[in-house]
Motif scaffolding. Sequence first.
Motif, PDB file in Angstrom:
ATOM      1  N   PRO A  90      22.809  28.088   7.083  1.00  0.00           N
ATOM      2  CA  PRO A  90      24.226  28.470   6.993  1.00  0.00           C
ATOM      3  C   PRO A  90      25.097  27.821   8.060  1.00  0.00           C
ATOM      4  O   PRO A  90      26.251  27.490   7.804  1.00  0.00           O
TER       5      PRO A  90
ATOM      6  N   LEU B 211      29.551  33.840   1.951  1.00  0.00           N
ATOM      7  CA  LEU B 211      28.686  34.973   2.308  1.00  0.00           C
ATOM      8  C   LEU B 211      27.755  35.334   1.155  1.00  0.00           C
ATOM      9  O   LEU B 211      26.605  35.722   1.388  1.00  0.00           O
TER      10      LEU B 211
ATOM     11  N   GLY C 147      22.639  30.931  12.239  1.00  0.00           N
ATOM     12  CA  GLY C 147      23.556  31.955  11.745  1.00  0.00           C
ATOM     13  C   GLY C 147      24.621  32.229  12.791  1.00  0.00           C
ATOM     14  O   GLY C 147      24.862  31.409  13.675  1.00  0.00           O
TER      15      GLY C 147
ATOM     16  N   TYR D   9      25.007  32.570   2.741  1.00  0.00           N
ATOM     17  CA  TYR D   9      24.517  33.392   3.854  1.00  0.00           C
ATOM     18  C   TYR D   9      24.531  34.875   3.487  1.00  0.00           C
ATOM     19  O   TYR D   9      25.198  35.685   4.140  1.00  0.00           O
TER      20      TYR D   9
ATOM     21  N   SER E  50      23.919  37.472   6.215  1.00  0.00           N
ATOM     22  CA  SER E  50      24.860  37.515   7.340  1.00  0.00           C
ATOM     23  C   SER E  50      25.002  38.916   7.901  1.00  0.00           C
ATOM     24  O   SER E  50      24.825  39.923   7.207  1.00  0.00           O
ATOM     25  N   GLN E  51      25.345  38.987   9.200  1.00  0.00           N
ATOM     26  CA  GLN E  51      25.629  40.275   9.839  1.00  0.00           C
ATOM     27  C   GLN E  51      26.931  40.874   9.298  1.00  0.00           C
ATOM     28  O   GLN E  51      27.188  42.064   9.464  1.00  0.00           O
TER      29      GLN E  51
END
Length: 413
Positions: free
Chosen positions: A143, A269, A112, A273, A276-277
């Motif tokens: 990802p 996203l 990530g 992912y 994701s942050q």
Amino acid sequence: MIEEIVLVDDASERDFLKRPLESYVKKLKVPVHVIRMEQRSGLIRARLKGAAVSKGQVITFLDAHCECTVGWLEPLLARIKQDRRTVVCPIIDVISDDTFEYMAGSDMTYGGFNWKLNFRWYPVPQREMDRRKGDRTLPVRTPTMAGGLFSIDRDYFQEIGTYDAGMDIWGGENLEISFRIWQCGGTLEIVTCSHVGHVFRKATPYTFPGGTGQIINKNNRRLAEVWMDEFKNFFYIISPGVTKVDYGDISSRLGLRHKLQCNPFSWYLENIYPDSQIPRHYFSLGEIRNVETNQCLDNMARKENEKVGIFNCHGMGGNQVFSYTANKEIRTDDLCLDVSKLNGPVTMLKCHHLKGNQLWEYDPVKLTLQHVNSNQCLDKATEEDSQVPSIRDCNGSRSQQWLLRNVTLPEIF
């Protein structure tokens, strides 16, 4: 299965990598070619040179400080045989740079990245375990990749644009190619039945002309401008110095994206992912300013399980950047504002997406940030600790009013 091995010497100054190396490789059974760069060019351009002279249908990139295990190659080639648009990585085992002890890597982590666009390993999420129906021999869809070790069909490597030759030396190229593979219709996997050892060194043995930060910032700026759309703001606001870096001409890379009809970063996203942050949906991205004191929340420690700070607002992003997300988290990168008991303290903990102690209700009329679990409101600092915000019973005072500023880039820079 191995057509050849290509060693690229990026203008090394070490004598044993000159004639002694060429004499040694002549004795090997597999054809080994040593290619010399005329001047120091960095990993990206050195790999492009090696790929250009190679002849095999599949190109496998490895760092020089690797050790392959028995049976490492077949699982990688098998996946590409099934679908040539699949780019595959082995599990990276760890070789000690002190003793050369070999330690098996984990099949429970995948790649990530954080808001600073640093590659990070994270636990494989439950959704990916469910997709594989619990079969850990199946490849993991990742990802991003670490970048040092992967295999790719040579024609597909050309079709998706090889590496960005506008990047310098090293850094950012692994995320750039990861985003590009996924957004442009490919698949990126970690093949759990393939293991390659890698010596993780404590220090970089080579130099970055112009400075490490300058080069990595340039590379990251290029990937952000080409692939991340509006989500590049998360990177720029938390790393404001990046916007001062000249990132060169990206018109050909934008042309490539248009030609390949690649998906937007929001698609990446959402579909590739979701853990994701970077939140896909958010109410604000910027400072959180107290109405009474005119001070801002500040992630001064940048570490998990530390108290959040409150200091004079500096308007320069970085530590004072927070996002109030659609999931009602107050987060900066992978840390969320958390209160575990009445009256605090207010700390930064790893975001767990389970709401609970990390669930906040913002009232855009009253300007209050109410912690749902405790039913208390975020308040200014106390006299006992003037650098830490408090949490108290909601009373409607100005000290419990907060402005969540959705900062735009021109305001900061």
